[in-house]
Enzyme design. Sequence first.
Site, PDB file in Angstrom:
ATOM      1  N   ASP A 114       0.861  -1.179   0.000  1.00 49.06           N
ATOM      2  CA  ASP A 114       0.000   0.000   0.000  1.00 49.06           C
ATOM      3  C   ASP A 114       0.899   1.230   0.000  1.00 49.06           C
ATOM      4  O   ASP A 114       1.628   1.471   0.960  1.00 49.06           O
ATOM      5  CB  ASP A 114      -0.892  -0.015   1.245  1.00 49.06           C
ATOM      6  CG  ASP A 114      -2.167   0.788   1.051  1.00 49.06           C
ATOM      7  OD1 ASP A 114      -2.226   1.571   0.089  1.00 49.06           O
ATOM      8  OD2 ASP A 114      -3.092   0.625   1.864  1.00 49.06           O
ATOM      9  N   ASP A 147      -2.676   4.756  -2.693  1.00 50.15           N
ATOM     10  CA  ASP A 147      -3.708   5.419  -1.899  1.00 50.15           C
ATOM     11  C   ASP A 147      -3.995   6.819  -2.437  1.00 50.15           C
ATOM     12  O   ASP A 147      -3.072   7.600  -2.681  1.00 50.15           O
ATOM     13  CB  ASP A 147      -3.238   5.491  -0.445  1.00 50.15           C
ATOM     14  CG  ASP A 147      -4.290   6.034   0.482  1.00 50.15           C
ATOM     15  OD1 ASP A 147      -5.316   5.363   0.665  1.00 50.15           O
ATOM     16  OD2 ASP A 147      -4.087   7.144   1.027  1.00 50.15           O
ATOM     17  N   GLU A 170      -6.197   4.167  -6.181  1.00 51.45           N
ATOM     18  CA  GLU A 170      -7.438   4.579  -5.528  1.00 51.45           C
ATOM     19  C   GLU A 170      -7.747   5.996  -6.003  1.00 51.45           C
ATOM     20  O   GLU A 170      -6.963   6.914  -5.783  1.00 51.45           O
ATOM     21  CB  GLU A 170      -7.292   4.548  -4.008  1.00 51.45           C
ATOM     22  CG  GLU A 170      -8.594   4.912  -3.300  1.00 51.45           C
ATOM     23  CD  GLU A 170      -8.418   5.122  -1.798  1.00 51.45           C
ATOM     24  OE1 GLU A 170      -9.375   4.873  -1.045  1.00 51.45           O
ATOM     25  OE2 GLU A 170      -7.324   5.554  -1.379  1.00 51.45           O
ATOM     26  N   HIS A 219     -11.307  -1.744   3.340  1.00 53.75           N
ATOM     27  CA  HIS A 219     -11.220  -1.242   4.707  1.00 53.75           C
ATOM     28  C   HIS A 219     -11.986   0.058   4.917  1.00 53.75           C
ATOM     29  O   HIS A 219     -12.154   0.504   6.054  1.00 53.75           O
ATOM     30  CB  HIS A 219      -9.751  -1.033   5.085  1.00 53.75           C
ATOM     31  CG  HIS A 219      -9.088   0.021   4.257  1.00 53.75           C
ATOM     32  ND1 HIS A 219      -8.787  -0.166   2.935  1.00 53.75           N
ATOM     33  CD2 HIS A 219      -8.688   1.273   4.560  1.00 53.75           C
ATOM     34  CE1 HIS A 219      -8.228   0.933   2.451  1.00 53.75           C
ATOM     35  NE2 HIS A 219      -8.153   1.817   3.412  1.00 53.75           N
ATOM     36  N   ASP A 220     -12.454   0.693   3.824  1.00 57.42           N
ATOM     37  CA  ASP A 220     -13.179   1.960   3.915  1.00 57.42           C
ATOM     38  C   ASP A 220     -14.677   1.801   3.688  1.00 57.42           C
ATOM     39  O   ASP A 220     -15.392   2.800   3.581  1.00 57.42           O
ATOM     40  CB  ASP A 220     -12.631   2.955   2.880  1.00 57.42           C
ATOM     41  CG  ASP A 220     -11.286   3.533   3.269  1.00 57.42           C
ATOM     42  OD1 ASP A 220     -10.984   3.585   4.474  1.00 57.42           O
ATOM     43  OD2 ASP A 220     -10.533   3.932   2.362  1.00 57.42           O
TER      44      ASP A 220
END
Length: 534
Positions: free
Chosen positions: A38, A147, A206, A282-283
Amino acid sequence: MGYDIADYEDIDPMYGTLQDVDDLIQALHKRGMKLMMDLVVNHTSNEHAWFIESCSSKTSPKRDWYIWKPPKGHTPSGEPIPPNNWSQLLGDANSAWTFDEPSGEFYLSLFTPEQPDLNWENPAVRTAVHDVMEFWLKRGCSGFRMDVINHISKVQTYPDAPPNLGPDSKYHIGSDYFANGPRMHEYLQELHAQVLSKHDTITVGEMPFVTDIAEVTRSVRSDARELNMIFIFDIVNLDVAPGQTTFSLAPFDASDIARIQSQWQRAMTQHDGWNSLFVENHDQPRSVSRYVDDADAWREKGAKLLALMQTTLAGTLYVYQGEELGMRNVPRSWDPEVEYKDVLSQNFWKKALGLYGGGRDAAKLEHAREILAKKARDHARTPFQWNGGANAGFAREGVVPWMRVNEDYETVNAERQMEEGAGEDGISTFRFWQRGLASRKEHKDVFVYGDFEVVGAAKETQHAIFAYTRTGDEGGKWLVVLNFSKEDVKWTIPAGCDVVNWVAGNYGRDGIEQSKRGLMVLRPWEGILGKCVG
């Protein structure tokens, strides 16, 4: 640690050491697996050495590694006014700018004050990011999830955002000026030329706030030399009310799921791009609680329905931990002030209490609690449920995890689902996922690379049924029919889609009893996959 990184080239001792990562990579490679890291380079921690030095003085060599601006002015009481009206993304009641008393300036912190944004306009910053990527690639990392990578370029005049959060909000979302900014493609192409092109890598970006097909495919076309794919947020934003933030509720049905999935399935084929497939991360809240029905009577059926959809669409599939078990949201009875740990949830609840608490508006406060129960990121962050023992096997007995375990861990856990014959109809959600992935690999010319077409979208059933065919040069035509409703639904198999054999479904382990041509009746939350004639 996490998304406010204090050191890009070390591991927090809480989690281990660099040697542990090296051992992990080696062990993965022995098993024919690879590791994606990540990569969080829109911002750092305010504890990172770069920011500490940047903060130390206006004349620091690293001052312009971050985005510093003087106050726009001062209030009558002398309080400094932020440079613009952008809201904090993890708490829209707050400014995206954080004031630094010693220097008398603000720094941009789109997410939280502890996460200052890097200044990508500075070539030294970009070179440092390239060095970070090389560090991990040379250790054996095979690629990156990037990210919020579309936030790295900001409009340099930093104009005020339009009043998109309504007249009562002091601050507003500034995504028009930092999402897919003017130099983003330049920066991504530079990353590719300087780093990625020299390694055998995979990348997924993302990219929130972006839905335009032309803009998305500009980054992921085969000749773009930017990214392999991006996470497109449409499927996890279908329940967001128009013009509102994530913490809002909007109704949706199968027609919305079909519209979104078919749009991106077609778009990537037409524009020579590539899809990512996901319904959890995770969001996001748990998919079985969001798209289907997580009641005990239907949880397994719904989880398998989603698995069938995910394993039969084109693109690269991302399965989030617990999704393969059908893990669900925490109970609504959990107290937001005590149980919810995520900063976004805490800020939302704090804002709701300030507006509606103390008897000011009990109905709106209850609605805010309902939103958290349905959409908080905390739902995906409870400890993984390994077994039915203490702390669901995630931590030793007597250890207190950061969040308590979801209360259903004794029945919903990995150990139980890995047992042969476990689950409804003798096949658990975990085993159903295994079957789906094996079929996807066996028939990848169909399910990964094949043609996609929505079928049977009649007005009287489109609210409930999402049906499509996948066709490969070698594997032929296959029909997928998904009932996204809790009702029996009559549906007619379209001409040219007659079925030779139903090969998978979430009602019964083997021998699926369904019509192979003409009229059929889909049971609540039923999903089936069949091989077509010809």
